[in-house]
Motif scaffolding. Structure first.
Motif, PDB file in Angstrom:
ATOM      1  N   ILE A   1       0.839  -1.201   0.000  1.00 47.03           N
ATOM      2  CA  ILE A   1       0.000   0.000   0.000  1.00 47.03           C
ATOM      3  C   ILE A   1       0.875   1.252   0.000  1.00 47.03           C
ATOM      4  O   ILE A   1       0.601   2.222  -0.733  1.00 47.03           O
ATOM      5  N   MET A   2       1.930   1.241   0.809  1.00 45.22           N
ATOM      6  CA  MET A   2       2.835   2.387   0.863  1.00 45.22           C
ATOM      7  C   MET A   2       3.486   2.638  -0.499  1.00 45.22           C
ATOM      8  O   MET A   2       3.565   3.785  -0.969  1.00 45.22           O
ATOM      9  N   ALA A   3       3.963   1.561  -1.126  1.00 47.10           N
ATOM     10  CA  ALA A   3       4.618   1.702  -2.428  1.00 47.10           C
ATOM     11  C   ALA A   3       3.656   2.235  -3.475  1.00 47.10           C
ATOM     12  O   ALA A   3       4.000   3.124  -4.269  1.00 47.10           O
ATOM     13  N   ASP A   4       2.435   1.708  -3.498  1.00 51.64           N
ATOM     14  CA  ASP A   4       1.441   2.172  -4.479  1.00 51.64           C
ATOM     15  C   ASP A   4       1.040   3.623  -4.224  1.00 51.64           C
ATOM     16  O   ASP A   4       0.836   4.404  -5.164  1.00 51.64           O
ATOM     17  N   ALA A   5       0.916   3.981  -2.931  1.00 51.60           N
ATOM     18  CA  ALA A   5       0.546   5.366  -2.594  1.00 51.60           C
ATOM     19  C   ALA A   5       1.628   6.337  -3.039  1.00 51.60           C
ATOM     20  O   ALA A   5       1.330   7.453  -3.493  1.00 51.60           O
ATOM     21  N   GLY A   6       2.887   5.941  -2.919  1.00 53.12           N
ATOM     22  CA  GLY A   6       3.972   6.813  -3.361  1.00 53.12           C
ATOM     23  C   GLY A   6       4.101   6.857  -4.866  1.00 53.12           C
ATOM     24  O   GLY A   6       4.304   7.923  -5.459  1.00 53.12           O
ATOM     25  N   SER A   7       3.961   5.699  -5.521  1.00 52.18           N
ATOM     26  CA  SER A   7       4.163   5.641  -6.971  1.00 52.18           C
ATOM     27  C   SER A   7       3.092   6.412  -7.733  1.00 52.18           C
ATOM     28  O   SER A   7       3.366   6.971  -8.799  1.00 52.18           O
ATOM     29  N   ILE A   8       1.868   6.481  -7.196  1.00 52.22           N
ATOM     30  CA  ILE A   8       0.804   7.196  -7.907  1.00 52.22           C
ATOM     31  C   ILE A   8       1.113   8.682  -8.005  1.00 52.22           C
ATOM     32  O   ILE A   8       0.726   9.353  -8.968  1.00 52.22           O
ATOM     33  N   VAL A   9       1.844   9.209  -7.032  1.00 58.19           N
ATOM     34  CA  VAL A   9       2.232  10.623  -7.083  1.00 58.19           C
ATOM     35  C   VAL A   9       3.190  10.855  -8.236  1.00 58.19           C
ATOM     36  O   VAL A   9       3.015  11.776  -9.048  1.00 58.19           O
ATOM     37  N   PHE A  10       4.210  10.011  -8.350  1.00 57.01           N
ATOM     38  CA  PHE A  10       5.209  10.199  -9.399  1.00 57.01           C
ATOM     39  C   PHE A  10       4.656   9.848 -10.780  1.00 57.01           C
ATOM     40  O   PHE A  10       5.150  10.343 -11.788  1.00 57.01           O
ATOM     41  N   ALA A  11       3.619   9.027 -10.819  1.00 62.26           N
ATOM     42  CA  ALA A  11       2.992   8.712 -12.095  1.00 62.26           C
ATOM     43  C   ALA A  11       2.137   9.865 -12.613  1.00 62.26           C
ATOM     44  O   ALA A  11       1.781   9.897 -13.789  1.00 62.26           O
ATOM     45  N   ASN A  12       1.815  10.808 -11.742  1.00 61.70           N
ATOM     46  CA  ASN A  12       0.949  11.935 -12.124  1.00 61.70           C
ATOM     47  C   ASN A  12       1.619  13.282 -11.863  1.00 61.70           C
ATOM     48  O   ASN A  12       0.949  14.269 -11.535  1.00 61.70           O
ATOM     49  N   LEU A  13       2.925  13.327 -12.035  1.00 64.30           N
ATOM     50  CA  LEU A  13       3.643  14.583 -11.808  1.00 64.30           C
ATOM     51  C   LEU A  13       3.166  15.693 -12.733  1.00 64.30           C
ATOM     52  O   LEU A  13       3.139  16.865 -12.359  1.00 64.30           O
ATOM     53  N   ALA A  14       2.786  15.330 -13.947  1.00 68.14           N
ATOM     54  CA  ALA A  14       2.381  16.356 -14.921  1.00 68.14           C
ATOM     55  C   ALA A  14       1.194  17.158 -14.408  1.00 68.14           C
ATOM     56  O   ALA A  14       1.194  18.399 -14.466  1.00 68.14           O
ATOM     57  N   ILE A  15       0.168  16.475 -13.892  1.00 75.14           N
ATOM     58  CA  ILE A  15      -1.011  17.191 -13.407  1.00 75.14           C
ATOM     59  C   ILE A  15      -0.676  17.974 -12.139  1.00 75.14           C
ATOM     60  O   ILE A  15      -1.204  19.069 -11.907  1.00 75.14           O
ATOM     61  N   LEU A  16       0.229  17.446 -11.319  1.00 74.60           N
ATOM     62  CA  LEU A  16       0.636  18.178 -10.124  1.00 74.60           C
ATOM     63  C   LEU A  16       1.322  19.487 -10.500  1.00 74.60           C
ATOM     64  O   LEU A  16       1.096  20.528  -9.871  1.00 74.60           O
ATOM     65  N   PHE A  17       2.155  19.451 -11.520  1.00 71.97           N
ATOM     66  CA  PHE A  17       2.836  20.676 -11.946  1.00 71.97           C
ATOM     67  C   PHE A  17       1.864  21.625 -12.636  1.00 71.97           C
ATOM     68  O   PHE A  17       1.987  22.850 -12.498  1.00 71.97           O
ATOM     69  N   ALA A  18       0.915  21.094 -13.388  1.00 71.03           N
ATOM     70  CA  ALA A  18      -0.073  21.962 -14.040  1.00 71.03           C
ATOM     71  C   ALA A  18      -0.837  22.774 -12.999  1.00 71.03           C
ATOM     72  O   ALA A  18      -0.973  24.000 -13.118  1.00 71.03           O
ATOM     73  N   VAL A  19      -1.346  22.096 -11.979  1.00 70.01           N
ATOM     74  CA  VAL A  19      -2.111  22.777 -10.940  1.00 70.01           C
ATOM     75  C   VAL A  19      -1.187  23.620 -10.055  1.00 70.01           C
ATOM     76  O   VAL A  19      -1.490  24.771  -9.737  1.00 70.01           O
ATOM     77  N   GLY A  20      -0.046  23.052  -9.673  1.00 71.69           N
ATOM     78  CA  GLY A  20       0.860  23.750  -8.751  1.00 71.69           C
ATOM     79  C   GLY A  20       1.398  25.043  -9.313  1.00 71.69           C
ATOM     80  O   GLY A  20       1.464  26.052  -8.610  1.00 71.69           O
ATOM     81  N   ILE A  21       1.765  25.045 -10.591  1.00 71.62           N
ATOM     82  CA  ILE A  21       2.313  26.265 -11.191  1.00 71.62           C
ATOM     83  C   ILE A  21       1.236  27.331 -11.328  1.00 71.62           C
ATOM     84  O   ILE A  21       1.484  28.521 -11.062  1.00 71.62           O
ATOM     85  N   ALA A  22       0.040  26.933 -11.729  1.00 71.70           N
ATOM     86  CA  ALA A  22      -1.043  27.915 -11.842  1.00 71.70           C
ATOM     87  C   ALA A  22      -1.353  28.534 -10.488  1.00 71.70           C
ATOM     88  O   ALA A  22      -1.522  29.753 -10.370  1.00 71.70           O
ATOM     89  N   VAL A  23      -1.416  27.701  -9.457  1.00 74.56           N
ATOM     90  CA  VAL A  23      -1.690  28.209  -8.109  1.00 74.56           C
ATOM     91  C   VAL A  23      -0.521  29.049  -7.600  1.00 74.56           C
ATOM     92  O   VAL A  23      -0.713  30.110  -6.988  1.00 74.56           O
ATOM     93  N   GLY A  24       0.697  28.591  -7.858  1.00 78.09           N
ATOM     94  CA  GLY A  24       1.868  29.305  -7.361  1.00 78.09           C
ATOM     95  C   GLY A  24       2.073  30.660  -8.005  1.00 78.09           C
ATOM     96  O   GLY A  24       2.564  31.589  -7.371  1.00 78.09           O
ATOM     97  N   LEU A  25       1.687  30.808  -9.271  1.00 82.56           N
ATOM     98  CA  LEU A  25       1.883  32.076  -9.974  1.00 82.56           C
ATOM     99  C   LEU A  25       0.722  33.043  -9.776  1.00 82.56           C
ATOM    100  O   LEU A  25       0.905  34.253  -9.871  1.00 82.56           O
ATOM    101  N   ALA A  26      -0.469  32.518  -9.524  1.00 81.30           N
ATOM    102  CA  ALA A  26      -1.643  33.392  -9.391  1.00 81.30           C
ATOM    103  C   ALA A  26      -1.474  34.354  -8.223  1.00 81.30           C
ATOM    104  O   ALA A  26      -1.000  33.977  -7.150  1.00 81.30           O
ATOM    105  N   ARG A  27      -1.882  35.583  -8.413  1.00 75.82           N
ATOM    106  CA  ARG A  27      -1.763  36.603  -7.367  1.00 75.82           C
ATOM    107  C   ARG A  27      -2.930  36.540  -6.389  1.00 75.82           C
ATOM    108  O   ARG A  27      -2.821  36.955  -5.245  1.00 75.82           O
TER     109      ARG A  27
END
Length: 527
Positions: free
Chosen positions: A67-93
């Motif tokens: 369970i731990m391995a799967d929970a961690g791997s799903i994050v790295f498998a979806n880095l693209a969406i994390l960066f899409a949301v994170g950058i928009a949130v991080g840059l927004a004023r």
């Protein structure tokens, strides 16, 4: 007009790069926790580990590790969406929640558009997706744009949010004005972005592969230059912009793992971490990651000892405690700012020497094929999880202490020689009028927190002078109206280890406890 600012004032490049760089910190912040889950779960559920340590072969225990391995791997498998949301949130004023939601929708629409165009042109791969440059993203078969695609979506969404979040539509469409307009316009824009990516991405991917091959062809010297530039960008907080393309895109190489095309050094490492058939980790890890362990766990510790021994006798007790804390932080977590900012401003030549040594450490790691991966730092925790527990045959981790011990003495003797030879004002060697407070650890009692906050606000020119407030792992990142009102002396009295200012962009370095300081400031400023 820059995509980073649609106001009439012209910000400096440093201001814009600072905002872009700190936007990476939101998605990066989740990686250590995900890496720990994947590292521990993957290491202890690996069949090879179970064969070596039979006492781990307990059903309920292995279920937990799985369970731990799967929970961690799903994050790295979806880095693209994390960066899409994170950058928009991080840059927004402002109204950052809307920016994040709009970016998520835009990411889905972009990939869905690409999927439709692949079907229309009859180029949708039926099998061997990796060879066709295609992959799965949130259940959508699309071109493998990776983190780069997420970054593009995040920037596009931010631009639209910044431009239209206060738009006023005709009265009969008034409900869709303002923030509600952003997801709508972002989704429509994502259709065009998807069409553009469908046309240019295959060619762009070939270019990236070509650049990666150039970096690879430079051999050990190229690795040294990479490490040197990475360290020199650190004080400006721009190093995230430099290393992330190597870690998360095809610039860092590509590999087919379990039939899937994986791009980027870090993504390849974590994909291999969960693959029991891996016999040795990807060689790119030795170029773009492993050298950090040598510097952070050994080299800078030697620098701390040198600065302690060259301090004035009456100041050794104070400096010793501060440097010991900074050394432990570097050794355990790989966070080096507390050490680096203790000598960066008073002895910049020492920092250049440190950057050169760090580049050499990367080169040696490459030469010895040390493939110990990491989440975001090169400290002892990552060393154990992703080195020792993975085995020598996979990582060659044993070379890290073998090189690290001489590296400790290299830093120790070179720093000690330079400090004494050129009478450098490192901690404990300041003039009597200098204040040691620049190294204060900010371990202030609760009753003193408000005084610290007031000191910081006054040092930034007052409440009305603060436009934006954010932080990364170790530093506050602030945009002010008038940079001339910033008073470094007050900021240093608040416990700052260093202050960087360029135009209206200010960075104040406090260390790992910076998030607490940021929260205190936001409460006081009602942000």
């Amino acid at each position: 007009m820059s995509i980073f600012d649609n106001t009439t004032s012209k910000g400096t490049f440093f201001e814009k790069a600072q905002r872009f760089g700190k936007s990476f910190m939101l998605p990066i912040a989740v990686l250590p926790a995900a890496g720990l889950l994947l590292g521990i779960g993957g290491a202890f559920s690996n069949p090879n580990t179970i064969r070596a340590y039979p006492f781990l072969n307990i059903t309920w225990l292995q279920n937990i590790f799985t369970i731990m391995a799967d929970a961690g791997s799903i994050v790295f498998a979806n880095l693209a969406i994390l960066f899409a949301v994170g950058i928009a949130v991080g840059l927004a004023r402002s109204d950052r929640g809307t920016a994040g939601l709009a970016s998520l929708l835009a990411f889905l629409v972009m990939n869905s558009t690409i999927h439709s165009l692949l079907k229309i042109t009859d180029t949708l791969a039926k099998n061997n997706l990796a060879q066709a440059g295609q992959g799965m993203s949130l259940g959508i078969q699309t071109l493998e744009t990776g983190v780069f695609g997420g970054i593009v979506v995040g920037i596009m969404t931010y631009y639209l949010h910044n431009k239209y979040n206060k738009i006023e539509l005709p009265q009969f469409l008034g409900f869709f004005g303002g923030s509600r307009f952003i997801p709508i316009i972002s989704s429509f824009a994502a259709i065009f972005l998807g069409a553009i990516m469908f046309v240019i991405w295959p060619h762009f991917q070939k270019i990236i592969f070509g650049i990666g091959s150039i970096v690879g062809s430079t051999g050990y010297i190229g690795t040294l230059i990479y490490g040197f530039i990475l360290r020199m960008l650190g004080p400006f907080g721009l190093h995230h912009i430099f290393y992330l393309p190597f870690w998360t895109t095809a610039l860092g190489g590509s590999a087919i793992i379990n039939g899937q095309l994986v791009e980027g050094t870090q993504r390849i490492f974590f994909a291999q971490l969960g693959d029991p058939s891996t016999t040795h980790y990807y060689i790119g890890i030795s170029r773009f990651m492993s050298g950090r362990f040598i510097t952070m766990m050994f080299g800078l510790i030697g620098a701390c000892l040198a600065m302690y021994q060259t301090a004035r006798p009456e100041k050794k007790k104070i400096v010793g405690g501060l440097l010991l804390s900074a050394a432990l932080t570097s050794f355990l977590t790989g966070i080096t700012e507390p050490i680096e900012f203790s000598f960066l401003f008073v002895a910049p030549a020492l920092y250049v020497l440190h950057a050169f040594f760090d580049g050499c450490a990367f080169m040696i790691a490459h030469m010895l094929q040390i493939t110990v991966g990491q989440t975001f730092s090169g400290g002892f925790i990552d060393f154990i999880l992703f080195g020792v527990l993975q085995g020598v045959s996979k990582t060659n981790w044993i070379y890290i202490p073998m090189v690290g011990i001489p590296w400790f003495f290299l830093y120790y003797f070179s720093f000690k020689f330079c400090i004494l030879k050129f009478n450098l004002k490192t901690p404990g060697r300041e003039d009597e009028t200098d204040e040691i407070s620049i190294l204060t650890q900010n371990n202030t009692p609760a009753s003193a927190n408000q005084n610290r906050v007031d000191c910081i606000i006054n040092g930034l020119g007052g409440k009305t002078n603060i436009i934006e407030l954010d932080c990364c792992a170790t530093r506050l990142r602030i945009t002010v109206k008038d940079g001339n009102l910033v008073r470094e002396s007050l900021l240093k009295k608040s416990g700052a280890r260093g202050v960087l200012k360029s135009g209206n962009a200010v960075q104040v370095i406090y260390g790992p406890q910076v998030t607490v300081i940021k929260n205190e400031l936001e409460e006081t400023l009602n942000l």
